[in-house]
Scaffold this motif. Sequence first.
Motif, PDB file in Angstrom:
ATOM      1  N   THR A 101       0.859  -1.179   0.000  1.00  0.00           N
ATOM      2  CA  THR A 101       0.000   0.000   0.000  1.00  0.00           C
ATOM      3  C   THR A 101       0.895   1.229   0.000  1.00  0.00           C
ATOM      4  OG1 THR A 101      -0.120   0.178   2.412  1.00  0.00           O
ATOM      5  CG2 THR A 101      -1.772  -1.221   1.334  1.00  0.00           C
ATOM      6  N   ARG A 102       0.302   2.362  -0.422  1.00  0.00           N
ATOM      7  CA  ARG A 102       1.135   3.560  -0.520  1.00  0.00           C
ATOM      8  C   ARG A 102       0.274   4.809  -0.404  1.00  0.00           C
ATOM      9  NH1 ARG A 102       4.185   5.528  -5.954  1.00  0.00           N
ATOM     10  NH2 ARG A 102       2.145   6.436  -6.326  1.00  0.00           N
ATOM     11  N   TYR A 103       0.859   5.830   0.154  1.00  0.00           N
ATOM     12  CA  TYR A 103       0.244   7.153   0.096  1.00  0.00           C
ATOM     13  C   TYR A 103       1.307   8.144  -0.339  1.00  0.00           C
ATOM     14  CZ  TYR A 103       2.400   8.095   4.661  1.00  0.00           C
ATOM     15  OH  TYR A 103       3.296   8.262   5.691  1.00  0.00           O
ATOM     16  N   VAL A 104       0.846   9.220  -0.969  1.00  0.00           N
ATOM     17  CA  VAL A 104       1.729  10.305  -1.389  1.00  0.00           C
ATOM     18  C   VAL A 104       1.097  11.604  -0.908  1.00  0.00           C
ATOM     19  CG1 VAL A 104       2.805  11.494  -3.339  1.00  0.00           C
ATOM     20  CG2 VAL A 104       2.479   9.012  -3.424  1.00  0.00           C
ATOM     21  N   ALA A 105       1.898  12.468  -0.316  1.00  0.00           N
ATOM     22  CA  ALA A 105       1.415  13.755   0.185  1.00  0.00           C
ATOM     23  C   ALA A 105       2.498  14.802  -0.039  1.00  0.00           C
ATOM     24  CB  ALA A 105       1.061  13.644   1.666  1.00  0.00           C
ATOM     25  N   LYS A 106       2.180  16.027   0.259  1.00  0.00           N
ATOM     26  CA  LYS A 106       3.136  17.122   0.136  1.00  0.00           C
ATOM     27  C   LYS A 106       3.990  17.192   1.404  1.00  0.00           C
ATOM     28  CE  LYS A 106       3.445  22.016  -1.115  1.00  0.00           C
ATOM     29  NZ  LYS A 106       4.863  21.929  -1.105  1.00  0.00           N
ATOM     30  N   LEU A 107       5.296  17.311   1.209  1.00  0.00           N
ATOM     31  CA  LEU A 107       6.230  17.461   2.316  1.00  0.00           C
ATOM     32  C   LEU A 107       5.966  18.808   2.984  1.00  0.00           C
ATOM     33  CD1 LEU A 107       8.703  16.238   3.784  1.00  0.00           C
ATOM     34  CD2 LEU A 107      10.146  17.382   2.119  1.00  0.00           C
ATOM     35  N   GLY A 108       5.803  18.807   4.278  1.00  0.00           N
ATOM     36  CA  GLY A 108       5.401  20.007   4.993  1.00  0.00           C
ATOM     37  C   GLY A 108       6.519  20.951   5.391  1.00  0.00           C
ATOM     38  N   VAL A 109       7.763  20.548   5.195  1.00  0.00           N
ATOM     39  CA  VAL A 109       8.892  21.423   5.524  1.00  0.00           C
ATOM     40  C   VAL A 109       9.740  21.608   4.276  1.00  0.00           C
ATOM     41  CG1 VAL A 109       8.987  20.715   7.939  1.00  0.00           C
ATOM     42  CG2 VAL A 109      10.357  19.499   6.267  1.00  0.00           C
ATOM     43  N   GLU A 110      10.463  22.701   4.230  1.00  0.00           N
ATOM     44  CA  GLU A 110      11.364  22.927   3.102  1.00  0.00           C
ATOM     45  C   GLU A 110      12.791  22.695   3.553  1.00  0.00           C
ATOM     46  OE1 GLU A 110      10.818  26.382   0.719  1.00  0.00           O
ATOM     47  OE2 GLU A 110       8.628  26.300   0.931  1.00  0.00           O
ATOM     48  N   LEU A 111      13.420  21.713   2.915  1.00  0.00           N
ATOM     49  CA  LEU A 111      14.819  21.397   3.184  1.00  0.00           C
ATOM     50  C   LEU A 111      15.588  21.676   1.893  1.00  0.00           C
ATOM     51  CD1 LEU A 111      14.126  17.988   4.944  1.00  0.00           C
ATOM     52  CD2 LEU A 111      14.685  20.145   6.055  1.00  0.00           C
ATOM     53  N   PRO A 112      16.661  22.425   1.935  1.00  0.00           N
ATOM     54  CA  PRO A 112      17.367  22.822   0.713  1.00  0.00           C
ATOM     55  C   PRO A 112      17.700  21.640  -0.207  1.00  0.00           C
ATOM     56  CG  PRO A 112      18.289  23.945   2.617  1.00  0.00           C
ATOM     57  CD  PRO A 112      17.313  22.934   3.142  1.00  0.00           C
ATOM     58  N   GLY A 113      17.150  21.671  -1.403  1.00  0.00           N
ATOM     59  CA  GLY A 113      17.445  20.660  -2.416  1.00  0.00           C
ATOM     60  C   GLY A 113      16.667  19.363  -2.302  1.00  0.00           C
ATOM     61  N   VAL A 114      16.022  19.117  -1.171  1.00  0.00           N
ATOM     62  CA  VAL A 114      15.322  17.846  -0.957  1.00  0.00           C
ATOM     63  C   VAL A 114      13.990  17.849  -1.704  1.00  0.00           C
ATOM     64  CG1 VAL A 114      14.194  16.364   0.758  1.00  0.00           C
ATOM     65  CG2 VAL A 114      16.424  17.381   1.248  1.00  0.00           C
TER      66      VAL A 114
END
Length: 125
Positions: A101-114
């Motif tokens: 099973t899988r889910y995809v969501a938006k990453l809630g923090v901004e990490l440089p280049g990630v």
Amino acid sequence: MREIVSTPDAPSSPLYSQAVKAGNLVYVSGLVGIDVTTGALAGPTIQEQTRQALANCRTVLQAAGATWDDVVEVGALLTYPADFAGMNEEYATWFPGTPPTRYVAKLGVELPGVLVSIRMTAFIG
């Protein structure tokens, strides 16, 4: 029983465990596409970072005594939702048969280049 899993062969931080093994379950933390041999991101593309993040997860699973076939759930967090197709392109090569099973969501923090962070749960039967 709760067991902390740690390996020098995957990204780590003092703020989280790479994985926690609880009974027959292994919970792998969200890992990014950092190549621990260089200490840098595997590359600037979503495919390169997805490939490395999945490899890092696999390394931690192996340290916990689990195999790739034991994975029951994957969570992928994308910095840019537009990278969904590119992430899927690489992801599909890792789970060609019967994917978990899988889910995809938006990453809630901004990490440089990630561009992506991937976590997973495995069941060791």
